[in-house]
Write a protein that holds these residues in place. Structure first.
Motif, PDB file in Angstrom:
ATOM      1  N   GLN A   6       0.736  -1.075  -0.024  1.00 28.59           N
ATOM      2  CA  GLN A   6       0.010   0.186   0.130  1.00 28.59           C
ATOM      3  C   GLN A   6       0.915   1.321   0.037  1.00 28.59           C
ATOM      4  OE1 GLN A   6      -3.462   0.046   0.383  1.00 28.59           O
ATOM      5  NE2 GLN A   6      -4.185  -1.651   1.584  1.00 28.59           N
ATOM      6  N   ILE A   7       0.413   2.100  -0.508  1.00 30.15           N
ATOM      7  CA  ILE A   7       0.951   3.848  -0.564  1.00 30.15           C
ATOM      8  C   ILE A   7      -0.134   4.365   0.305  1.00 30.15           C
ATOM      9  CG2 ILE A   7       1.485   5.613  -1.757  1.00 30.15           C
ATOM     10  CD1 ILE A   7       2.365   3.875  -4.108  1.00 30.15           C
ATOM     11  N   ILE A   8       0.439   5.013   1.322  1.00 30.58           N
ATOM     12  CA  ILE A   8      -0.607   5.485   2.382  1.00 30.58           C
ATOM     13  C   ILE A   8      -0.257   6.903   2.563  1.00 30.58           C
ATOM     14  CG2 ILE A   8      -1.420   5.186   4.553  1.00 30.58           C
ATOM     15  CD1 ILE A   8      -0.568   2.157   4.448  1.00 30.58           C
ATOM     16  N   ASP A   9      -0.943   7.762   2.291  1.00 31.22           N
ATOM     17  CA  ASP A   9      -1.020   9.125   2.707  1.00 31.22           C
ATOM     18  C   ASP A   9      -0.956   9.426   4.229  1.00 31.22           C
ATOM     19  OD1 ASP A   9      -0.925   9.594   0.150  1.00 31.22           O
ATOM     20  OD2 ASP A   9      -2.733  10.874  -0.035  1.00 31.22           O
ATOM     21  N   LEU A  10       0.305  10.266   4.570  1.00 33.43           N
ATOM     22  CA  LEU A  10       0.047  10.676   6.200  1.00 33.43           C
ATOM     23  C   LEU A  10       0.075  12.102   6.341  1.00 33.43           C
ATOM     24  CD1 LEU A  10       2.987   8.468   7.569  1.00 33.43           C
ATOM     25  CD2 LEU A  10       0.527   7.824   7.454  1.00 33.43           C
ATOM     26  N   GLY A  11      -1.076  12.485   7.447  1.00 39.20           N
ATOM     27  CA  GLY A  11      -1.136  13.875   7.708  1.00 39.20           C
ATOM     28  C   GLY A  11      -1.996  14.057   8.737  1.00 39.20           C
ATOM     29  N   GLY A  12      -2.195  15.313   9.065  1.00 38.99           N
ATOM     30  CA  GLY A  12      -2.930  15.869  10.219  1.00 38.99           C
ATOM     31  C   GLY A  12      -4.530  15.705   9.784  1.00 38.99           C
ATOM     32  N   PRO A  13      -5.654  16.045  10.485  1.00 39.40           N
ATOM     33  CA  PRO A  13      -6.883  16.206  10.244  1.00 39.40           C
ATOM     34  C   PRO A  13      -7.261  17.444   9.225  1.00 39.40           C
ATOM     35  CG  PRO A  13      -6.428  16.879  12.476  1.00 39.40           C
ATOM     36  CD  PRO A  13      -5.051  16.609  12.043  1.00 39.40           C
ATOM     37  N   GLU A  14      -6.508  18.583   9.452  1.00 40.85           N
ATOM     38  CA  GLU A  14      -6.781  19.776   8.642  1.00 40.85           C
ATOM     39  C   GLU A  14      -5.720  20.202   7.503  1.00 40.85           C
ATOM     40  OE1 GLU A  14      -7.234  22.468  12.785  1.00 40.85           O
ATOM     41  OE2 GLU A  14      -5.592  20.960  12.678  1.00 40.85           O
ATOM     42  N   GLN A  15      -6.337  20.741   6.575  1.00 44.48           N
ATOM     43  CA  GLN A  15      -5.476  21.076   5.554  1.00 44.48           C
ATOM     44  C   GLN A  15      -5.596  22.741   5.543  1.00 44.48           C
ATOM     45  OE1 GLN A  15      -6.836  19.848   1.742  1.00 44.48           O
ATOM     46  NE2 GLN A  15      -6.622  17.680   2.230  1.00 44.48           N
ATOM     47  N   LEU A  16      -4.356  23.334   5.965  1.00 48.58           N
ATOM     48  CA  LEU A  16      -4.364  24.598   6.398  1.00 48.58           C
ATOM     49  C   LEU A  16      -3.395  25.258   5.476  1.00 48.58           C
ATOM     50  CD1 LEU A  16      -3.199  23.939  10.254  1.00 48.58           C
ATOM     51  CD2 LEU A  16      -5.445  24.532   9.415  1.00 48.58           C
ATOM     52  N   GLU A  17      -4.053  26.676   4.978  1.00 47.99           N
ATOM     53  CA  GLU A  17      -3.299  27.475   4.407  1.00 47.99           C
ATOM     54  C   GLU A  17      -1.696  27.655   5.204  1.00 47.99           C
ATOM     55  OE1 GLU A  17      -5.415  30.917   3.528  1.00 47.99           O
ATOM     56  OE2 GLU A  17      -6.795  29.812   2.160  1.00 47.99           O
ATOM     57  N   TYR A  18      -0.803  28.048   4.392  1.00 47.95           N
ATOM     58  CA  TYR A  18       0.323  28.303   5.043  1.00 47.95           C
ATOM     59  C   TYR A  18       0.312  29.516   6.085  1.00 47.95           C
ATOM     60  CZ  TYR A  18       5.519  29.315   5.734  1.00 47.95           C
ATOM     61  OH  TYR A  18       6.774  29.459   6.374  1.00 47.95           O
ATOM     62  N   VAL A  19      -0.363  30.331   5.689  1.00 48.86           N
ATOM     63  CA  VAL A  19      -0.551  31.594   6.565  1.00 48.86           C
ATOM     64  C   VAL A  19      -1.414  31.310   7.779  1.00 48.86           C
ATOM     65  CG1 VAL A  19      -2.650  32.432   5.779  1.00 48.86           C
ATOM     66  CG2 VAL A  19      -0.961  34.121   6.625  1.00 48.86           C
ATOM     67  N   GLN A  20      -2.203  30.332   7.671  1.00 45.91           N
ATOM     68  CA  GLN A  20      -2.816  29.937   8.961  1.00 45.91           C
ATOM     69  C   GLN A  20      -1.782  29.344   9.953  1.00 45.91           C
ATOM     70  OE1 GLN A  20      -6.128  27.720   6.687  1.00 45.91           O
ATOM     71  NE2 GLN A  20      -7.254  28.601   8.388  1.00 45.91           N
ATOM     72  N   VAL A  21      -0.970  28.308   9.301  1.00 45.01           N
ATOM     73  CA  VAL A  21      -0.013  27.569  10.135  1.00 45.01           C
ATOM     74  C   VAL A  21       0.786  28.611  10.883  1.00 45.01           C
ATOM     75  CG1 VAL A  21       2.040  26.180   9.858  1.00 45.01           C
ATOM     76  CG2 VAL A  21       0.029  25.579   8.637  1.00 45.01           C
ATOM     77  N   ILE A  22       1.333  29.621  10.194  1.00 37.36           N
ATOM     78  CA  ILE A  22       2.203  30.728  10.778  1.00 37.36           C
ATOM     79  C   ILE A  22       1.352  31.368  11.838  1.00 37.36           C
ATOM     80  CG2 ILE A  22       3.400  32.830  10.448  1.00 37.36           C
ATOM     81  CD1 ILE A  22       4.883  30.279   9.496  1.00 37.36           C
ATOM     82  N   ASN A  23       0.173  31.619  11.632  1.00 37.56           N
ATOM     83  CA  ASN A  23      -0.593  32.397  12.675  1.00 37.56           C
ATOM     84  C   ASN A  23      -0.875  31.538  13.960  1.00 37.56           C
ATOM     85  OD1 ASN A  23      -0.778  34.612  11.308  1.00 37.56           O
ATOM     86  ND2 ASN A  23      -2.692  34.141  10.402  1.00 37.56           N
ATOM     87  N   TYR A  24      -1.235  29.921  13.770  1.00 31.83           N
ATOM     88  CA  TYR A  24      -1.254  29.186  14.859  1.00 31.83           C
ATOM     89  C   TYR A  24       0.150  29.242  15.608  1.00 31.83           C
ATOM     90  CZ  TYR A  24      -5.821  27.001  13.979  1.00 31.83           C
ATOM     91  OH  TYR A  24      -6.987  26.631  13.691  1.00 31.83           O
TER      92      TYR A  24
END
Length: 295
Positions: free
Chosen positions: A202-220
């Motif tokens: 299997q090829i399995i995608d790994l990520g968190g539960p949210e798709q965040l804009e980069y600017v949101q990541v920085i603001n958090y």
């Protein structure tokens, strides 16, 4: 179970090794022995070597049933190119696994990897994946978004910038999306794959539960650090010539055109397979930052 790990002293590697040790696996690391000793003491067996040298790999993989291949680079140096380290290095790993009688190989790749990828990084990741898929071994490939946690590269650099400067540089509009995954969630999934036959092939995608804009990541991140900083947007047309100059005079360059290409593409995936196979609900980025910086 006897398990070997390449890149076992890097950020992902040391966290994965500790997770595997908690399951009482016997671990061998392909790494600088002194670095391995400083991190793990006598808990692991360390074999000095490089993915570039096939003869180094057999002693590291001997008697191991599973090999985790984590070695990779995000910027090229004069000695280590994407082709040499990612593509050719993985060919060496696969050949050594077969020679040593390894049963399963688990490879950490990246979201965005494909045959027609725009970046050299993702193109060579695809070649590496093909070597794994065609290895004749049982295999699992994880394609991850950005991985964060204590001691990672991204948060360490960005938190320093936020603390030091009155503004935060944002390339372009900052609307390109990421799906950050906490290191604990990633290692939980990867450790489970050693024993779980459902993940094989299997090829399995790994990520968190949210798709965040980069600017949101920085603001958090600013919120987590308790710092009020302005976001200063720099057009890609301005930053690209600077990346060209860095590539010419600095090896590895702190910023490359390839990295800018990947940033504009974003880095998200479908984590439904990850959740279904491993029963994990990854932590939200805002909550994950509390683990890193404290409540």
């Amino acid at each position: 179970m006897k398990i070997a790990v390449t890149g076992g002293t890097g950020f992902v590697g040391r966290n994965l090794v500790n997770r595997l040790l908690s399951d009482n696996h016997e671990i061998t690391i392909l790494a600088n022995r002194q670095s391995a000793k400083e991190l793990f003491g006598k808990k692991v067996r360390a074999v000095s070597g490089s993915v570039h040298n096939f003869s180094d790999l057999i002693p590291a993989f001997q008697e191991s049933q599973v090999v985790y291949h984590l070695v990779g680079i995000i910027a090229e140096t004069r000695k280590n190119t994407f082709e040499k380290t990612v593509a050719e290095g993985t060919k060496n790993i696969v050949a050594a696994c077969r020679e040593a009688g390894v049963k399963k190989i688990i490879y950490l790749s990246s979201l965005g990897t494909s045959a027609n990828a725009q970046s050299a990084y993702h193109k060579t990741k695809y070649l590496a994946e093909q070597s794994v898929i065609n290895s004749g071994l049982e295999w699992v490939i994880f394609r991850s978004s950005i991985i964060y946690g204590k001691g990672d590269g991204f948060l360490t650099i960005m938190s320093k910038i936020i603390r030091m400067l009155p503004f935060v540089p944002i390339f372009g509009d900052g609307e390109y999306k990421l799906q950050p995954i906490h290191i604990n969630d990633l290692t939980e999934v990867m450790a489970a794959a050693a024993m779980d036959s459902r993940a094989v092939g299997q090829i399995i995608d790994l990520g968190g539960p949210e798709q965040l804009e980069y600017v949101q990541v920085i603001n958090y991140l600013k919120q987590a650090l308790g710092k009020k900083r302005l976001n200063f947007h720099i057009p890609f047309g301005v930053i690209k010539p600077m990346a060209v100059l860095m590539e010419l005079f600095l090896k590895p360059a702190p910023l490359t055109r390839d990295q800018l290409t990947m940033l504009r593409m974003g880095n998200t995936g479908d984590i439904s397979k990850m959740k279904a196979l491993f029963g994990i609900e990854p932590i939200r980025f805002e909550n994950g930052l509390r683990k890193v910086f404290g409540d």
